[in-house]
Design a protein around this motif. Structure first.
Motif, PDB file in Angstrom:
ATOM      1  N   THR A 188       5.037  44.012  84.049  1.00 15.79           N
ATOM      2  CA  THR A 188       4.048  43.293  84.843  1.00 15.79           C
ATOM      3  C   THR A 188       2.810  43.111  83.978  1.00 15.79           C
ATOM      4  O   THR A 188       2.253  44.084  83.471  1.00 15.79           O
ATOM      5  CB  THR A 188       3.682  44.077  86.116  1.00 15.79           C
ATOM      6  N   VAL A 189       2.414  41.854  83.789  1.00 12.59           N
ATOM      7  CA  VAL A 189       1.189  41.563  83.038  1.00 12.59           C
ATOM      8  C   VAL A 189       0.148  41.101  84.058  1.00 12.59           C
ATOM      9  O   VAL A 189       0.349  40.104  84.751  1.00 12.59           O
ATOM     10  CB  VAL A 189       1.421  40.481  81.961  1.00 12.59           C
TER      11      VAL A 189
ATOM     12  N   LYS B 246       4.959  49.967  81.768  1.00 13.04           N
ATOM     13  CA  LYS B 246       5.515  49.056  82.777  1.00 13.04           C
ATOM     14  C   LYS B 246       4.513  47.974  83.185  1.00 13.04           C
ATOM     15  O   LYS B 246       4.894  46.943  83.711  1.00 13.04           O
ATOM     16  CB  LYS B 246       5.913  49.837  84.040  1.00 13.04           C
ATOM     17  N   THR B 247       3.198  48.232  82.938  1.00 12.39           N
ATOM     18  CA  THR B 247       2.151  47.301  83.325  1.00 12.39           C
ATOM     19  C   THR B 247       1.162  47.152  82.177  1.00 12.39           C
ATOM     20  O   THR B 247       0.760  48.138  81.565  1.00 12.39           O
ATOM     21  CB  THR B 247       1.398  47.805  84.575  1.00 12.39           C
ATOM     22  N   ILE B 248       0.787  45.898  81.914  1.00  6.75           N
ATOM     23  CA  ILE B 248      -0.217  45.580  80.897  1.00  6.75           C
ATOM     24  C   ILE B 248      -1.307  44.775  81.594  1.00  6.75           C
ATOM     25  O   ILE B 248      -1.011  43.894  82.402  1.00  6.75           O
ATOM     26  CB  ILE B 248       0.390  44.734  79.762  1.00  6.75           C
TER      27      ILE B 248
ATOM     28  N   SER C  12      -1.028  37.928  88.241  1.00 12.34           N
ATOM     29  CA  SER C  12      -0.065  38.687  87.431  1.00 12.34           C
ATOM     30  C   SER C  12       1.211  37.873  87.241  1.00 12.34           C
ATOM     31  O   SER C  12       1.472  36.916  87.974  1.00 12.34           O
ATOM     32  CB  SER C  12       0.264  40.028  88.083  1.00 12.34           C
ATOM     33  N   LEU C  13       1.986  38.276  86.236  1.00 15.09           N
ATOM     34  CA  LEU C  13       3.300  37.687  85.944  1.00 15.09           C
ATOM     35  C   LEU C  13       4.283  38.809  85.627  1.00 15.09           C
ATOM     36  O   LEU C  13       3.889  39.836  85.075  1.00 15.09           O
ATOM     37  CB  LEU C  13       3.239  36.777  84.711  1.00 15.09           C
ATOM     38  N   GLN C  14       5.533  38.567  85.967  1.00 18.55           N
ATOM     39  CA  GLN C  14       6.615  39.475  85.573  1.00 18.55           C
ATOM     40  C   GLN C  14       7.292  38.851  84.347  1.00 18.55           C
ATOM     41  O   GLN C  14       7.738  37.709  84.422  1.00 18.55           O
ATOM     42  CB  GLN C  14       7.650  39.617  86.698  1.00 18.55           C
TER      43      GLN C  14
END
Length: 189
Positions: free
Chosen positions: A75-76, A170-172, A94-96
């Protein structure tokens, strides 16, 4: 003319006619071979996999980038901050994405002043360790931006996350701060 000379003339004509017939057959065979070369060449290229002139229709599965790690999803999240007279925001929160997959997000900036302003965006990343793995291919942050009075701009960021990103991430968060360059008293030439 003697009988013998007459026989030689007939014999020569017969040989010339035979030679002419052979040359006609050779010319037809050469034309046929030249005509057949294109399909033969295409078939050989197709069989060997080299120099494909007309590729067959392919499915999405066959075109898929092998450098994309589809077993992971990151997830960004996108953030925007301003220093100056701007409205600045990402068009999505956000984007996956999969590591190795190319993605694009658009940021919108609006000059709220009645004068032209120069600005520059500075990126930052969280967690800090992902900075080496977040690869921007195209970004408005690569150069200074000039916005006219009350102008709005849509500015893309094209990026991918390197597949070497540690598995525990997992997340940025990609955050930009948009600064005014030169300030309100800046002289223009």
């Amino acid at each position: 003319m003697t009988q013998q000379d007459g026989n030689e003339v007939v014999q020569t004509r017969k040989l010339n006619t035979q030679m002419f017939g052979k040359l006609i057959v050779i010319a037809i065979l050469m034309f046929g071979f030249g005509y057949a070369l294109v399909p033969i060449y295409k078939k050989i290229c197709e069989i060997t996999g080299i120099n494909i002139l007309t590729p067959k229709d392919v499915t999405i599965e066959e075109v898929r980038n092998t450098q994309v790690d589809t077993s992971r999803t990151i997830t960004v999240e996108f953030d925007a901050n301003v220093q100056g007279p701007w409205r600045f925001r990402p068009t999505v929160n956000s984007l996956q994405v999969h590591p190795g997959e190319m993605a694009q997000v658009v940021y919108e900036v609006v000059n709220t002043q009645a004068r032209a302003i120069d600005g520059q965006a500075i990126p930052s990343y969280a967690p800090q360790q992902v900075a080496a793995h977040f690869k921007k291919v195209e970004c408005f942050c690569f150069q200074q931006q000039t916005l006219g009075p009350n102008e709005a701009k849509q500015m893309p960021v094209v990026f991918y996350v390197d597949a070497a990103l540690p598995k525990d991430v997992k997340t940025i968060t990609l955050s930009y701060t948009f600064f005014e360059i030169g300030g309100p008293g800046k002289k223009t030439s």
